[in-house]
Each structure stands twice: as C-alpha cells, then as structure tokens.
Design an enzyme around this catalytic site. Structure first.
Site, PDB file in Angstrom:
ATOM      1  N   HIS A  86      -4.976  14.393  -9.370  1.00 40.60           N
ATOM      2  CA  HIS A  86      -5.074  12.981  -9.741  1.00 40.60           C
ATOM      3  C   HIS A  86      -4.122  12.608 -10.871  1.00 40.60           C
ATOM      4  O   HIS A  86      -3.733  11.427 -10.977  1.00 40.60           O
ATOM      5  CB  HIS A  86      -6.517  12.638 -10.107  1.00 40.60           C
TER       6      HIS A  86
ATOM      7  N   ARG B 102      14.091 -10.287   2.312  1.00 42.35           N
ATOM      8  CA  ARG B 102      15.114  -9.472   1.648  1.00 42.35           C
ATOM      9  C   ARG B 102      14.582  -8.874   0.348  1.00 42.35           C
ATOM     10  O   ARG B 102      14.816  -7.695   0.045  1.00 42.35           O
ATOM     11  CB  ARG B 102      16.352 -10.336   1.349  1.00 42.35           C
TER      12      ARG B 102
ATOM     13  N   GLU C 107      -4.560   2.411  -4.423  1.00 35.79           N
ATOM     14  CA  GLU C 107      -3.114   2.390  -4.228  1.00 35.79           C
ATOM     15  C   GLU C 107      -2.626   1.051  -3.676  1.00 35.79           C
ATOM     16  O   GLU C 107      -1.519   0.955  -3.136  1.00 35.79           O
ATOM     17  CB  GLU C 107      -2.694   3.523  -3.287  1.00 35.79           C
TER      18      GLU C 107
ATOM     19  N   ASP D 257       0.850  -1.187   0.000  1.00 35.54           N
ATOM     20  CA  ASP D 257       0.000   0.000   0.000  1.00 35.54           C
ATOM     21  C   ASP D 257       0.889   1.240   0.000  1.00 35.54           C
ATOM     22  O   ASP D 257       1.860   1.320   0.765  1.00 35.54           O
ATOM     23  CB  ASP D 257      -0.905   0.006   1.234  1.00 35.54           C
ATOM     24  N   ILE D 258       0.566   2.206  -0.866  1.00 39.15           N
ATOM     25  CA  ILE D 258       1.333   3.454  -0.930  1.00 39.15           C
ATOM     26  C   ILE D 258       0.951   4.326   0.256  1.00 39.15           C
ATOM     27  O   ILE D 258      -0.235   4.603   0.485  1.00 39.15           O
ATOM     28  CB  ILE D 258       1.069   4.199  -2.247  1.00 39.15           C
TER      29      ILE D 258
ATOM     30  N   ASN E   9      -2.878  12.865  -3.979  1.00 39.28           N
ATOM     31  CA  ASN E   9      -3.990  13.295  -4.834  1.00 39.28           C
ATOM     32  C   ASN E   9      -4.512  14.669  -4.433  1.00 39.28           C
ATOM     33  O   ASN E   9      -4.797  15.525  -5.288  1.00 39.28           O
ATOM     34  CB  ASN E   9      -5.129  12.274  -4.770  1.00 39.28           C
TER      35      ASN E   9
ATOM     36  N   ARG F  54      14.053  -4.963  -0.315  1.00 45.10           N
ATOM     37  CA  ARG F  54      14.740  -4.322  -1.441  1.00 45.10           C
ATOM     38  C   ARG F  54      13.759  -3.477  -2.257  1.00 45.10           C
ATOM     39  O   ARG F  54      14.081  -2.361  -2.677  1.00 45.10           O
ATOM     40  CB  ARG F  54      15.380  -5.390  -2.331  1.00 45.10           C
TER      41      ARG F  54
ATOM     42  N   ARG G 142      10.688 -11.422 -10.016  1.00 42.67           N
ATOM     43  CA  ARG G 142      11.073 -12.291 -11.113  1.00 42.67           C
ATOM     44  C   ARG G 142       9.902 -12.546 -12.055  1.00 42.67           C
ATOM     45  O   ARG G 142       8.758 -12.295 -11.711  1.00 42.67           O
ATOM     46  CB  ARG G 142      11.594 -13.617 -10.542  1.00 42.67           C
TER      47      ARG G 142
END
Length: 345
Positions: free
Chosen positions: A219, A265, A249, A206-207, A214, A269, A238
């Site tokens: 937007h 990991r 979001e 989730d952002i 916004n 990342r 991958r």
C-alpha cells in the site's frame, strides 16, 4: 469598529474558498477605501508559475471567476509581476509598488505552511495611514487562518486534490454559470451541437489494475502511485478546471469552456503523460478515462454517462479515452435515457 466586526463575521461564516474570497475583497474595499482589490491564485502549469485573478471589484461589485464559464484571463506568467516575485523571494508579507500612472499597489502573499498559493493585490492612489495598515493586517490574518481551515476540510489528505464532498458545490456553481436563463433540458440536436461549441465537460479517471499494484508492491507504493497521478492531473489541467479525488483510485475532472475536439486532446494528453511516466519500483502505470458533456441534467446523470464511457474503456483494452455521446451515436453504447429519467439499476 462596528463595520470591522460586521466584516469579520461575514468572513468567518464562509464555508468555501470562493465565498471567502468574495468576503475578503468586500471587507478590504469597505474598510480601507481601496480603489481595487483582487485575490489571485498562483499555480504551476508545465513547469511555469502563473498568476490568475479569482475575485475582484467591477463597478462596485465583487466578480468571481468561478461564476463565469467565459474565462477572460487564464493566467499570466509571474515574471510580469516583479514586485510579487520579490515579496515571495524575500519571504515578505507586504511589498508596495508604484505604477507609472502613480497608483500604489500593495502585494500581499498569503503564506500557508511556508508556501504561497494565494496573494492579494490592493490598489489605491494614496498611501495608507498606520491605523488602516493595522486593520488590513488583521483582516489578512483572519483570511489566512480560514484559508487553512478550508484547505483541511475541502482537500483529500493524501493527494491534496479537492475531495468528494466539495464536488456537488463546485458542480452546481459551474452548472449555474453555464445555464442560459430559463433554459429547458436539451434536445438531442442541441447535445450534438456541443461537438462544435465551447462547452463544459466531466471526466472520470480510473487507474488501471490498481489492486494489482497494492497486492504486488504494498500500500505504500500504491499511495505513491496515487500521489504521482494526482501531480500529473494538476500539471495537465488549467487553474480554472477542477480536479477531485473521489476515493480509491478514482478521480473526477471538471473541464471548462472548450470544444469537444480540444477536450478530447487534453484528456488524451493526460493519458499519455501517465503512460510515459516512470513510477518508482512499480514501472508503467496507465489510466482509463470516460467523459461526457455537462448539460442541464443532474450531476448523477452526467456522472453516470461518464462512468458508462469509463466502463466501456475498461472493457475494451484499458489505457484509453472514451466519449459518452460518441459511443452512443456510433452504436457502441446504449443510452439509458428514457422519458427524462435514468435507470442505473
């Protein structure tokens, strides 16, 4: 003619890419007598282009990479396939290659909107006659058209990621591939075993503070943030993993065949790559992520676990990665499991 019509019907009744790939491999082998047919996916990972088989013939049957959690071939650099490079560079639909062993390989890039994300490799010891080549060309035309239709129905129009309605099918296929035959629900000891064994994982992303983006920038800039985060998701995982936009979001990742340590990991990342990315006009954007192990429980339960870990991350500073079972075992989160049921409300 009857055999050709039968295979065309089989191809055109498919409603997902995996089964479409299986149908085209079967059709080309049956109609052209090919020794081997492979469908490959072309994908970018860390600025390098890779080629990975998605469907192929083995002992007379079609094998699908998506039906196995043990990924034997995670992709090879396209530099190992000079004939394919030549076909894409010269915008050709077909290039023939002769191997050292005397086999003939036809490389057939599938062009969609001036891009190639799929190609076919057809191997045969002898050259094809004109009639067979015309049949092959016709099958490829149908395959290309249906790829375009499925892309439209399976992908989110803004980000190009898989959409919410494709999740259930992809999840079920992964669950079936990873389930031992006749396996019951796992015990707590077996769940702890996932910390060391290669398992499958589900993450909800989730952002952080997206409403603020916004409200402050509009937007259009919000959409640009979504597109850029989607691009970072693509480059962080991958080809055999799956990334979905669930709406707004929120994104979901199915991470395949790795240990808990490696999964953490990989997710970390990705979180850092978002934190360090310069978003035009907006500046810094961060994400919170919760993940859980994929067991023989229902998608609703596993999504619920990942969601609980995500909410914990949100409530405890944001811009962090949290593992559901780790939070439960440390007493930071209470499991909602009771008598094999889950209470969400």
């Amino acid at each position: 003619m009857e055999a050709l019509l039968k295979h065309l019907i089989d191809i055109t009744c498919q409603r997902d890419h995996t089964l479409l790939n299986s149908s085209v491999v079967s059709a080309l082998q049956a109609l052209t007598g090919a020794e081997q047919v492979r469908v490959h996916e072309l994908f970018r990972f860390r600025h390098q282009l890779f080629v990975q088989p998605k469907a192929w013939l083995q002992n007379g049957a079609v094998v699908l990479a998506e039906d196995s959690t043990q990924i034997e071939n995670q992709g090879e650099p396209i530099s190992r396939f000079p004939s394919l490079i030549s076909a894409i560079r010269d915008r050709q639909n077909c290039v023939e290659e002769m191997t050292a062993a005397g086999a003939r390989i036809l490389w057939l890039p599938i062009w969609l909107n001036d891009k190639v994300s799929t190609c076919l490799e057809v191997t045969n010891p002898a050259p094809y006659c004109d009639n067979t080549l015309r049949v092959l060309e016709g099958i490829l035309g149908v395959y290309r058209n249906y790829q375009s239709i499925l892309d439209y129905s399976e992908r989110d129009s803004l980000t190009g990621l898989l959409n919410r309605k494709t999740f259930d099918e992809k999840f079920s296929r992964l669950l079936a591939a990873s389930a031992p035959e006749g396996a019951p629900h796992e015990s707590e000891d077996e769940r702890r075993h996932h910390a060391k064994a290669a398992s499958q994982w589900l993450a909800v992303v989730d952002i952080d503070h997206f409403k603020r983006v916004n409200d402050q920038f509009g937007h259009l800039y919000g959409d640009e943030v979504l597109i850029l985060v989607a691009n970072l998701l693509r480059s962080s995982f991958r080809a055999h993993d799956r990334v979905f936009r669930f709406g707004g979001e929120e994104f979901v990742v199915l991470l395949r065949s790795t240990t808990l340590e490696e999964a953490h990991r990989i997710f970390e990342r990705f979180r850092i790559s978002v934190e360090q990315h310069a978003f035009p006009q907006v500046g810094q954007v961060t994400v919170s992520l919760g993940f859980a192990c994929i067991t023989q429980e229902s998608p609703v339960v596993i999504l619920g676990h990942a969601d609980q870990a995500l909410y914990y991350a949100k409530e405890n500073g944001r811009n962090r990665v949290c593992y559901y079972d780790g939070l439960v075992s440390s007493g930071l989160l209470h499991s909602e499991m009771a008598n094999d049921t889950v209470e969400f409300f």
